[in-house]
Design a protein around this motif. Sequence first.
Motif, PDB file in Angstrom:
ATOM      1  N   UNK A 137       2.404  -3.744  -9.338  1.00 26.47           N
ATOM      2  CA  UNK A 137       2.244  -2.774  -8.252  1.00 26.47           C
ATOM      3  C   UNK A 137       3.378  -1.754  -8.222  1.00 26.47           C
ATOM      4  N   UNK A 138       4.444  -2.003  -8.965  1.00 26.48           N
ATOM      5  CA  UNK A 138       5.586  -1.089  -9.045  1.00 26.48           C
ATOM      6  C   UNK A 138       6.230  -0.848  -7.694  1.00 26.48           C
ATOM      7  N   UNK A 139       6.327  -1.873  -6.872  1.00 25.94           N
ATOM      8  CA  UNK A 139       7.032  -1.753  -5.604  1.00 25.94           C
ATOM      9  C   UNK A 139       8.502  -2.060  -5.869  1.00 25.94           C
ATOM     10  N   UNK A 195      -0.642   9.475 -12.639  1.00 29.20           N
ATOM     11  CA  UNK A 195      -1.733  10.033 -13.430  1.00 29.20           C
ATOM     12  C   UNK A 195      -1.772   9.468 -14.847  1.00 29.20           C
ATOM     13  N   UNK A 196      -0.643   9.074 -15.377  1.00 25.79           N
ATOM     14  CA  UNK A 196      -0.696   8.372 -16.649  1.00 25.79           C
ATOM     15  C   UNK A 196       0.332   7.258 -16.643  1.00 25.79           C
ATOM     16  N   UNK A 197       0.236   6.401 -17.639  1.00 31.82           N
ATOM     17  CA  UNK A 197       0.997   5.154 -17.604  1.00 31.82           C
ATOM     18  C   UNK A 197       2.512   5.379 -17.639  1.00 31.82           C
ATOM     19  N   UNK A 198       2.935   6.502 -18.270  1.00 32.12           N
ATOM     20  CA  UNK A 198       4.374   6.722 -18.375  1.00 32.12           C
ATOM     21  C   UNK A 198       4.995   7.098 -17.045  1.00 32.12           C
ATOM     22  N   UNK A 199       4.161   7.709 -16.183  1.00 32.80           N
ATOM     23  CA  UNK A 199       4.708   8.188 -14.925  1.00 32.80           C
ATOM     24  C   UNK A 199       5.260   7.054 -14.067  1.00 32.80           C
ATOM     25  N   UNK A 200       4.669   5.857 -14.196  1.00 37.98           N
ATOM     26  CA  UNK A 200       5.122   4.764 -13.355  1.00 37.98           C
ATOM     27  C   UNK A 200       6.511   4.293 -13.756  1.00 37.98           C
ATOM     28  N   UNK A 201       6.982   4.671 -14.931  1.00 34.42           N
ATOM     29  CA  UNK A 201       8.312   4.230 -15.345  1.00 34.42           C
ATOM     30  C   UNK A 201       9.392   5.245 -15.005  1.00 34.42           C
ATOM     31  N   UNK A 202       9.001   6.332 -14.355  1.00 33.66           N
ATOM     32  CA  UNK A 202       9.959   7.404 -14.091  1.00 33.66           C
ATOM     33  C   UNK A 202      11.149   6.897 -13.299  1.00 33.66           C
ATOM     34  N   UNK A 240       7.882 -25.939  -9.741  1.00 32.31           N
ATOM     35  CA  UNK A 240       6.643 -25.177  -9.895  1.00 32.31           C
ATOM     36  C   UNK A 240       6.485 -24.188  -8.752  1.00 32.31           C
ATOM     37  N   UNK A 241       6.871 -24.617  -7.557  1.00 31.36           N
ATOM     38  CA  UNK A 241       6.827 -23.723  -6.398  1.00 31.36           C
ATOM     39  C   UNK A 241       7.720 -22.503  -6.640  1.00 31.36           C
ATOM     40  N   UNK A 242       8.948 -22.743  -7.130  1.00 30.89           N
ATOM     41  CA  UNK A 242       9.857 -21.636  -7.413  1.00 30.89           C
ATOM     42  C   UNK A 242       9.285 -20.678  -8.440  1.00 30.89           C
ATOM     43  N   UNK A 243       8.682 -21.255  -9.496  1.00 30.38           N
ATOM     44  CA  UNK A 243       8.106 -20.406 -10.543  1.00 30.38           C
ATOM     45  C   UNK A 243       6.949 -19.587  -9.977  1.00 30.38           C
ATOM     46  N   UNK A 244       6.130 -20.224  -9.117  1.00 31.74           N
ATOM     47  CA  UNK A 244       4.993 -19.515  -8.520  1.00 31.74           C
ATOM     48  C   UNK A 244       5.466 -18.322  -7.700  1.00 31.74           C
ATOM     49  N   UNK A 245       6.497 -18.542  -6.876  1.00 29.82           N
ATOM     50  CA  UNK A 245       7.008 -17.431  -6.064  1.00 29.82           C
ATOM     51  C   UNK A 245       7.567 -16.347  -6.985  1.00 29.82           C
ATOM     52  N   UNK A 246       8.229 -16.779  -8.078  1.00 26.83           N
ATOM     53  CA  UNK A 246       8.729 -15.809  -9.041  1.00 26.83           C
ATOM     54  C   UNK A 246       7.613 -14.950  -9.603  1.00 26.83           C
ATOM     55  N   UNK A 247       6.476 -15.577  -9.893  1.00 20.98           N
ATOM     56  CA  UNK A 247       5.339 -14.819 -10.424  1.00 20.98           C
ATOM     57  C   UNK A 247       4.824 -13.843  -9.369  1.00 20.98           C
ATOM     58  N   UNK A 248       4.780 -14.288  -8.108  1.00 16.71           N
ATOM     59  CA  UNK A 248       4.344 -13.381  -7.038  1.00 16.71           C
ATOM     60  C   UNK A 248       5.305 -12.197  -6.935  1.00 16.71           C
ATOM     61  N   UNK A 249       6.602 -12.481  -7.021  1.00 18.35           N
ATOM     62  CA  UNK A 249       7.582 -11.388  -7.055  1.00 18.35           C
ATOM     63  C   UNK A 249       7.288 -10.446  -8.213  1.00 18.35           C
ATOM     64  N   UNK A 250       6.981 -11.050  -9.369  1.00 14.49           N
ATOM     65  CA  UNK A 250       6.715 -10.254 -10.561  1.00 14.49           C
ATOM     66  C   UNK A 250       5.489  -9.367 -10.398  1.00 14.49           C
ATOM     67  N   UNK A 251       4.445  -9.882  -9.731  1.00 12.09           N
ATOM     68  CA  UNK A 251       3.239  -9.071  -9.530  1.00 12.09           C
ATOM     69  C   UNK A 251       3.583  -7.788  -8.780  1.00 12.09           C
ATOM     70  N   UNK A 252       4.347  -7.939  -7.698  1.00 18.92           N
ATOM     71  CA  UNK A 252       4.713  -6.765  -6.905  1.00 18.92           C
ATOM     72  C   UNK A 252       5.560  -5.786  -7.697  1.00 18.92           C
ATOM     73  N   UNK A 253       6.520  -6.332  -8.452  1.00 16.32           N
ATOM     74  CA  UNK A 253       7.486  -5.456  -9.117  1.00 16.32           C
ATOM     75  C   UNK A 253       6.899  -4.849 -10.394  1.00 16.32           C
ATOM     76  N   UNK A 254       6.233  -5.676 -11.211  1.00 11.99           N
ATOM     77  CA  UNK A 254       5.798  -5.198 -12.528  1.00 11.99           C
ATOM     78  C   UNK A 254       4.433  -4.518 -12.459  1.00 11.99           C
ATOM     79  N   UNK A 268       0.831  -1.201   0.000  1.00  7.28           N
ATOM     80  CA  UNK A 268       0.000   0.000   0.000  1.00  7.28           C
ATOM     81  C   UNK A 268       0.867   1.253   0.000  1.00  7.28           C
ATOM     82  N   UNK A 269       1.894   1.246   0.865  1.00  3.39           N
ATOM     83  CA  UNK A 269       2.708   2.449   1.009  1.00  3.39           C
ATOM     84  C   UNK A 269       3.656   2.654  -0.151  1.00  3.39           C
ATOM     85  N   UNK A 270       4.183   1.572  -0.702  1.00  2.00           N
ATOM     86  CA  UNK A 270       5.211   1.698  -1.712  1.00  2.00           C
ATOM     87  C   UNK A 270       4.683   1.711  -3.132  1.00  2.00           C
TER      88      UNK A 270
END
Lengths: 320, 314
Positions: free
Chosen positions: B114-116, A313-320, B98-112, A304-306
Amino acid sequence: MLDYMRSNRREVIAGVVLVALLSAYLGTHPRGASTYVMTIWANQCLILGLAACAQFFAVVVRGIDLSVGAVMALTNCVASYVLEGSAVGMAFGMVAVVAAGALCGLLNGLIIVYGRIQPIVVTLATASIFVGIALLLRPTPGGAVNYDLADAMTLDVLGIPTALVITAVAIFGFWLPFRRTGLGLGLYALGSSEQAAFQSGINTRFIRLAAFTLAGVFGGLAGLFYSFVTTTGDAGISAGFTLNSIAAVVLGGVLLRGGVGSLIGALAGAFILKTIASLMFFSGIPSLAQPLFEGLILAAAIAIGGADVLRARNKLEVYA
Amino acid sequence: MLRSISIDSLMPYFGVVLLVFAGSAFFPQILSADYLTQQLQIAAFLGLLATGATIVILLGHIDLSVPWVLTGSAILSTSLVGTGNPTLTFLAVPAALAFGALIGVINGIGVAILRIPSMVWTLAVNSMLLGLAVLNTGGFNPKGESSPLMNAMASGDLLGLPISFLIWIAISVGLAAFLTRTPFGRYLRSIGFNEKATFLSGVSTPSVVFAAFAIAGMCSALGGVMLAGYANQAYQSMGDPFLLPTIAAVVIGGTSILGGRGGLFGTIGGALFITLLTSILSVMQIDDAWRNIIFGVIILVMLLFQTLRKGAVA
């Protein structure tokens, strides 16, 4: 007030979360909000809080410090030798402990600035060296810290836990004046854009060196306070603190890409993390399930925080 | 594979040769075939983890969930074998992968999605896996054993070379070809250089991130399976000592921690170098403290050498 909240949104959110968690903790604790409960809570929080401050100074200049835990282990071992004896000797001892931390930080900074190696890799290697030196000092846990001094630092002053007083001093006595100095502003300038900072005539080498030295100083303070709480020296404490300090600064709204966040946020993040752990203890969740819940809450809080994607606001901003 | 050879990636190989000769001056037994093949066998565990880590680091991210993906897959595979059911025993290795791949996908969800930042998200995933493992095993060493297949993967020999080493090299060569000869490899590096530009040129960047983390997860899982086969059991936090040496192996191999530059050829050398260094330091019976110090100093020196060389060219 509203303006302040808007411009410090991240710290305000972290503060609100912390207050909510703390009231939940004091509500569920069988002994309620007594000085005793607060003191133990504050001591645990402040150890990680100081470690998070150390991490903050590295992160704000777009670096990362993987040696925070190792600096704590080293300074903890130094402290177990020098905090016993006469009052003057112990005063010098405390200075020596913090100076040892500063020296570690300076070494990190020198290698990063003049060796031009990424901070994450440098601190990975120096962490190994610092732990090695700590092990030379204390192959097995041992040593002692003067009990009167340790009590003075870890109990309470007029009913207020000393750890909270130290936190207040760190914020009002150090951070708020410091962030207005040239060095304080330079940290943010360097973290936001190194090129822009360089072109506006800031000595970026000096700022980066100072940032990592400050990280070392706070790592030393964390090790010193840890020694007051445990009153022994142990070279094996490094593992948990480094990674937790990174999680703490992120929870406190400090961005890993640099230039955003404050020491207050880092402290709040650390306090949140420790309060979650304490809350678990009294929550009635089976003890075997507690690490899982702790992990889930940590992941949820970070998600939530990160998650900047929610604010883009637009898709490009997330790649900044 | 050949294209990823640079002077940086040759460095650890020089280091390995130097270590062997310097070490053999004090301990002649280091030059024996037994000792050296044993090092190749042990290096494969670190090497597999580092192979996965290289893929993620080329992308400009980092995977801190390695320790508990490794431990989790070891626990999963040994407890499947421990049931005694032949079908489940057969499924142990595929299930762990398969377990390793699943965790990799979970990692990917956060990174790609949610952009964490990967550094904290994979850390959180790691602590969730730790929690799951504690919940499942009650904090004790998990029951179960490794299957003959896992034992063979970890300790078997083929034509005089350890099977673990052959598996590692085969996977490295396969992935290196994948990286240099397919669009995926090009996208991976270009995301490491500049994600925005890659996205703007029409690449589906999230799917590349997902694939990279899934591959890394599978590499960690395979490392865990083989380590369980080596020790004939799984145990709590068996992966923790591997996290930092893994990153060190990748970086010593000349891969930039910022992403985009580097390759698997250097990583093989890096893993060999670190395994050999650790082994020689323990053969010399230096105490723990000095071993840590020497380890840190040598890694720093190798890195300084890399940047100083670049400084001379520029």
